[in-house]
Design a protein around this motif. Structure first.
Motif, PDB file in Angstrom:
ATOM      1  N   TRP A 135     -16.061  22.279  17.500  1.00  0.00           N
ATOM      2  CA  TRP A 135     -15.659  23.614  17.067  1.00  0.00           C
ATOM      3  C   TRP A 135     -14.446  24.096  17.864  1.00  0.00           C
ATOM      4  O   TRP A 135     -13.455  24.567  17.287  1.00  0.00           O
ATOM      5  N   LEU A 136     -14.522  23.987  19.174  1.00  0.00           N
ATOM      6  CA  LEU A 136     -13.426  24.456  20.022  1.00  0.00           C
ATOM      7  C   LEU A 136     -12.144  23.690  19.735  1.00  0.00           C
ATOM      8  O   LEU A 136     -11.045  24.264  19.700  1.00  0.00           O
TER       9      LEU A 136
ATOM     10  N   ALA B 149     -21.918  18.356  21.428  1.00  0.00           N
ATOM     11  CA  ALA B 149     -21.041  17.682  20.466  1.00  0.00           C
ATOM     12  C   ALA B 149     -20.449  18.679  19.477  1.00  0.00           C
ATOM     13  O   ALA B 149     -19.237  18.684  19.219  1.00  0.00           O
ATOM     14  N   ARG B 150     -21.300  19.549  18.920  1.00  0.00           N
ATOM     15  CA  ARG B 150     -20.769  20.509  17.949  1.00  0.00           C
ATOM     16  C   ARG B 150     -19.873  21.551  18.613  1.00  0.00           C
ATOM     17  O   ARG B 150     -18.841  21.954  18.061  1.00  0.00           O
TER      18      ARG B 150
ATOM     19  N   ALA C  15     -21.676  31.195  11.550  1.00  0.00           N
ATOM     20  CA  ALA C  15     -21.109  29.859  11.339  1.00  0.00           C
ATOM     21  C   ALA C  15     -22.133  28.791  11.685  1.00  0.00           C
ATOM     22  O   ALA C  15     -21.775  27.643  11.956  1.00  0.00           O
ATOM     23  N   SER C  16     -23.412  29.169  11.677  1.00  0.00           N
ATOM     24  CA  SER C  16     -24.466  28.203  11.987  1.00  0.00           C
ATOM     25  C   SER C  16     -24.558  27.163  10.875  1.00  0.00           C
ATOM     26  O   SER C  16     -24.230  27.426   9.722  1.00  0.00           O
ATOM     27  N   THR C  17     -25.024  25.984  11.243  1.00  0.00           N
ATOM     28  CA  THR C  17     -25.093  24.887  10.275  1.00  0.00           C
ATOM     29  C   THR C  17     -25.965  25.250   9.082  1.00  0.00           C
ATOM     30  O   THR C  17     -25.585  25.028   7.927  1.00  0.00           O
ATOM     31  N   ASP C  18     -27.134  25.812   9.330  1.00  0.00           N
ATOM     32  CA  ASP C  18     -28.043  26.166   8.235  1.00  0.00           C
ATOM     33  C   ASP C  18     -27.398  27.146   7.263  1.00  0.00           C
ATOM     34  O   ASP C  18     -27.539  27.026   6.044  1.00  0.00           O
ATOM     35  N   PHE C  19     -26.673  28.140   7.806  1.00  0.00           N
ATOM     36  CA  PHE C  19     -26.046  29.134   6.940  1.00  0.00           C
ATOM     37  C   PHE C  19     -24.958  28.489   6.079  1.00  0.00           C
ATOM     38  O   PHE C  19     -24.894  28.712   4.860  1.00  0.00           O
ATOM     39  N   ILE C  20     -24.109  27.672   6.690  1.00  0.00           N
ATOM     40  CA  ILE C  20     -23.015  27.033   5.959  1.00  0.00           C
ATOM     41  C   ILE C  20     -23.547  26.121   4.858  1.00  0.00           C
ATOM     42  O   ILE C  20     -23.065  26.136   3.722  1.00  0.00           O
ATOM     43  N   LEU C  21     -24.574  25.326   5.188  1.00  0.00           N
ATOM     44  CA  LEU C  21     -25.069  24.336   4.241  1.00  0.00           C
ATOM     45  C   LEU C  21     -25.924  24.938   3.135  1.00  0.00           C
ATOM     46  O   LEU C  21     -26.008  24.376   2.038  1.00  0.00           O
ATOM     47  N   ASN C  22     -26.568  26.074   3.392  1.00  0.00           N
ATOM     48  CA  ASN C  22     -27.541  26.602   2.428  1.00  0.00           C
ATOM     49  C   ASN C  22     -27.109  27.891   1.754  1.00  0.00           C
ATOM     50  O   ASN C  22     -27.835  28.420   0.911  1.00  0.00           O
TER      51      ASN C  22
ATOM     52  N   SER D 240     -17.827  20.304  11.762  1.00  0.00           N
ATOM     53  CA  SER D 240     -18.218  20.438  13.163  1.00  0.00           C
ATOM     54  C   SER D 240     -19.708  20.179  13.396  1.00  0.00           C
ATOM     55  O   SER D 240     -20.117  19.905  14.517  1.00  0.00           O
ATOM     56  N   TRP D 241     -20.529  20.283  12.337  1.00  0.00           N
ATOM     57  CA  TRP D 241     -21.963  20.080  12.556  1.00  0.00           C
ATOM     58  C   TRP D 241     -22.288  18.583  12.603  1.00  0.00           C
ATOM     59  O   TRP D 241     -21.521  17.740  12.119  1.00  0.00           O
TER      60      TRP D 241
END
Length: 609
Positions: free
Chosen positions: A197-198, A192-193, A341-348, A430-431
Motif C-alpha cells: 500500500w505504501l 506485506a499488504r 480500503a479494507s480487503t473485505d470491503f473492496i472485494l465485496n 495490495s491485498w
C-alpha cells in the motif's frame, strides 16, 4: 474542368448556428423563469433573481450559468442569509451555493428544456423547505453524516482488526510529483499488504505513528437541527466530547474508559468511529486525532490504578474523569475523513454476499480470455479467504503478437503466461492473493482427476475444441464413476472468428460440451448455428493460417465479453443460481439470435448420453 467539391459548413456558419440554438434556449429559460415569478438580473450573463417564501422564511436567490445540454446544473446562490439564521446551513456550501439535486438520479431532457427547468425549480423549492424544517435537518444529518464532517486530513482504513495502529506519512503524488500527507490505519501483523500500500501511494517518509482506539455507534449519530446548523462540525475536543456525552452517553463512557487506558502510555490518540447506516450495517467511518495534555495522562494513570483489585489508594470516580474530559485539555484536535480500503470491503462492495471468498478456482489457459477472467475474479475475492485459491495453468510463453489483446504487456515477454499473470495480479493489488501458477499441460486423465478433486470449479479458457472435448469426456466419466465429485466445469470461448462469444456450465444436470454439436447427414454441425440463412461473415472475420502461428484477428473487447460471461457465471454458480447454463452473445448481423438457456442433453450423445 471545374471540380465540384462537397459543401461544408464554415467555422463562421457553425458558430452562428450555435448562437441561434443558445438564443432559442435562453428565450425558453426566460419564459419559464418569469412564469414562476423570477426576474431577469443580467440579460448578458442570463441570470435570474428569485425571492421565494418557504414556511414564513423568505430566501433571496440568484440562478445563473445555464447549460442547454443540462450536463451542468444551473448555479443557485443564496444572496444573503435570512434574518436570525446561523452562518452554517444544510445543503448550503461555504460559498453559499445550494446543493439541490443529485444529477445521477435524474435525466433532464435537453429536447424539452421547459420541463427540465420546471423540474429544477421544483427541486430548489424542496431543498429550501428542508433547510427550514428541523426534522428534515436532523434526518439529513443522520443520513449524510459524512457530508457534514468537514475533515482536516484524509485517512485510509486498511484493516478492521481489533489491534491496529495509525501512520501519518508524506507521499509523492502520482502525476504532478507534488507532495502531500495522509493517514493510514493498518494491522501491524499484515506487513506485506502495508508495504504494498505504501509503495503504491508513493511513500516518502514517516511523520508519526499513534495508537488507535475504535468505538462503534449502535445507532446513527444524532444532533438537533439547531446544533447541526450552528456548531457542526466540532472545532475542538470539548465541543466534540460534550456532543457525544449528551446524545450518545453509553458510547462516551466506553470511549472515556478506553482513552484512560490508552493515555497512560501515549498523549496522542487516533479515535476511529464506526457508523451504521439506516439498515443497521456498519458502513461508514470517521475519526479524530487528539493530543492531550499531561493533566489527562496523570488522571488516566490514577484512574487505571484505582480500578485494579486490592489497591488502597483513593478512587478516581468516573464522574471526575468525565468532567476532565469535557474540558478542552488538548493541544491538537483534527477531524479525519476515513475511507474504507479494507480487503473485505473492496472485494465485496459489488456483491451481495462473500460468495467467492474461500473458493478453490482453477483456470486452464492464461491467454487473452483466461488472464482477463483471472483479473475479474480476483477483484471479487478469488484467492482470498482461509481456503481460497486461484490456480492458473498454461504452458505457453507470452509473445509480442499477444500484446494487442492480452492483459500482460512488454515486461512479461518471454515469460510463461501463467507465472506472468500471477505476478501481474499480485503486484497490481495490495491485498494478499493466494495464486499458484503452473506452466504445464493438463493432458493426462490422472492430472485432470487430481485437478477435479482439488477445486470447486474448473474454468476452461483455452478455446481449444479438442482439449475442451477431452475435459468434457473425462468429467462425465468421473460423474458416472464412484468418485466423489463436487466440482463443475465452466467453458468460455470466442466463436465465429470473433463475431460471437459463448459460455457453458456443465454441472452434470443438463447437456455437456459435446451436446453443442449434433450429427447432420453424417457430419458434425453446430447445434446453435453461427451463421444465419443466406448470410455471410464479413471479410475481416477469417482465420490467418501459418504453421504453428495461426490466429484469428478480433479486438480485446471480444475477449472481455467472454471473460465477463465467465465472471458472471462463476458468481451465479456459487450463488446457487446457475441458470441459464449456456449463454451466447453475437456481434454481427450474420450471427443468428440464440436464446441463453439450459441445454437439454442430446439423444445418443457419445459423452453424456
Amino acid at each position: 474542368m471545374l471540380l465540384r467539391l462537397p459543401l461544408l459548413h464554415s467555422k463562421k456558419s457553425t458558430v452562428q448556428d450555435k448562437l441561434l440554438e443558445d438564443e432559442k434556449f435562453f428565450k425558453v429559460c426566460a419564459k419559464v423563469m418569469v412564469s414562476r415569478g423570477l426576474s431577469i438580473v443580467n440579460g448578458r450573463k442570463v441570470s435570474f433573481a428569485w425571492n421565494i417564501k418557504v414556511r414564513n422564511t423568505t430566501f433571496s436567490l440568484e440562478i445563473g450559468q445555464f447549460d442547454p445540454s443540462f450536463i451542468k446544473l444551473p448555479i443557485v446562490t443564496l444572496k444573503c442569509l435570512p434574518p436570525d439564521f446561523p452562518g452554517t446551513l444544510t445543503h448550503v456550501n461555504p460559498d453559499r451555493t445550494i446543493c439541490y439535486m443529485d444529477k445521477s438520479l435524474v435525466f433532464l431532457d435537453p429536447y424539452k428544456p421547459d420541463a427540465a427547468l420546471d423540474y429544477i425549480l421544483n427541486a430548489i423549492e424542496v431543498t429550501l423547505d428542508k433547510i427550514v424544517d428541523d426534522k428534515a435537518i436532523t434526518n439529513d444529518f443522520v443520513r449524510e453524516f459524512d457530508a457534514y464532517w468537514i475533515a482536516h486530513d484524509n485517512c485510509y482504513l486498511l484493516s478492521k482488526e481489533k489491534k491496529v495502529k495509525a501512520k501519518f506519512f508524506e507521499r509523492e503524488e502520482a502525476f504532478d510529483k507534488d507532495t502531500s500527507k495522509e493517514w493510514l490505519i493498518f494491522d501491524e501483523n499484515d506487513e506485506a499488504r502495508n508495504n504494498k500500500w505504501l509503495n503504491k501511494r508513493g511513500f516518502i517518509e514517516n511523520i508519526r505513528e499513534v495508537p488507535v482506539i475504535t468505538v462503534r455507534f449502535t445507532d446513527m449519530p444524532k444532533l438537533p437541527a439547531s446544533e447541526v446548523v450552528g456548531s457542526w462540525p466540532p472545532k475542538n475536543w470539548q465541543v466534540f466530547f460534550n456532543w457525544l456525552s449528551n446524545y450518545h452517553s453509553t458510547l462516551s463512557n466506553e470511549l472515556m474508559r478506553k482513552l484512560c487506558e490508552g493515555s497512560v502510555n501515549s498523549l496522542q490518540q487516533l479515535i476511529l468511529f464506526s457508523v451504521p447506516n439506516i439498515e443497521g450495517k456498519h458502513s461508514s467511518w470517521f475519526a479524530v486525532r487528539v493530543k492531550f495534555t499531561k493533566k489527562i495522562q496523570d488522571l488516566a494513570r490514577r484512574y487505571v490504578a484505582s480500578r485494579k483489585p486490592g489497591r488502597k489508594n483513593k478512587k478516581v470516580t468516573p464522574n471526575t474523569v468525565r468532567t476532565m474530559f469535557k474540558r478542552d485539555l488538548t493541544t491538537n484536535f483534527y477531524r479525519l475523513c476515513v475511507q474504507d480500503a479494507s480487503t473485505d470491503f473492496i472485494l465485496n462492495r459489488n456483491l451481495p454476499k462473500k460468495i467467492i471468498k474461500s473458493k478453490r478456482i482453477a483456470i486452464i489457459g492464461c491467454g487473452t480470455i483466461g488472464a482477463t477472467t483471472a483479473n475479474l475474479l480476483v477483484k471479487i475475492g478469488a484467492g482470498h479467504g482461509n481456503t481460497g485459491r486461484l490456480s492458473l495453468f498454461d504452458k505457453d510463453k507470452l509473445k509480442a503478437a499477444n500484446i494487442g489483446r492480452h492483459l500482460l504487456c512488454e515486461e512479461y515477454l518471454g515469460e510463461y503466461k501463467s507465472q506472468a499473470t500471477k505476478h501481474f495480479l499480485q503486484s497490481k493489488y495490495s491485498w494478499n492473493i493466494n495464486i499458484t501458477a503452473n506452466n504445464i499441460d493438463i493432458s493426462s486423465v490422472n492430472d485432470f482427476y487430481k485437478l477435479l478433486m482439488m477445486h470447486d470449479i474448473i474454468i476452461d479458457a483455452t478455446g481449444e475444441q479438442q482439449f475442451s472435448s477431452f475435459i468434457s469426456h473425462n468429467y462425465r466419466k468421473a460423474l458416472q464413476s464412484q468418485m466423489n465429485v463436487s466440482c463443475s466445469i465452466l467453458y468460455g470461448w470466442v466463436d465465429a472468428n470473433g463475431l460471437a462469444v459463448r459460455a457453458l456450465l456443465d454441472d452434470g444436470k443438463y447437456g455437456c460440451y459435446r451436446c453443442m454439436l449434433h450429427n447432420e447427414n453424417g457430419a458434425l454441425k453446430e447445434r446453435f448455428p453461427l451463421k444465419g440463412k443466406g448470410m455471410k461473415w464479413p471479410h475481416h472475420a477469417q482465420k490467418h493460417f501459418a504453421c504453428g502461428e495461426s490466429f484469428t484477428p478480433y479486438t480485446e473487447g471480444v475477449s472481455y465479453s467472454a471473460a465477463g460471461f465467465l465472471q458472471a457465471m462463476t458468481i451465479d454458480y456459487f450463488a446457487e443460481t446457475p441458470s441459464p447454463r449456456f449463454r451466447h452473445q453475437g456481434f454481427h448481423k450474420s450471427i443468428p439470435a440464440t436464446k441463453s438457456q439450459n441445454i437439454a442433453p442430446l439423444k445418443g450423445c457419445p459423452c453424456c448420453g
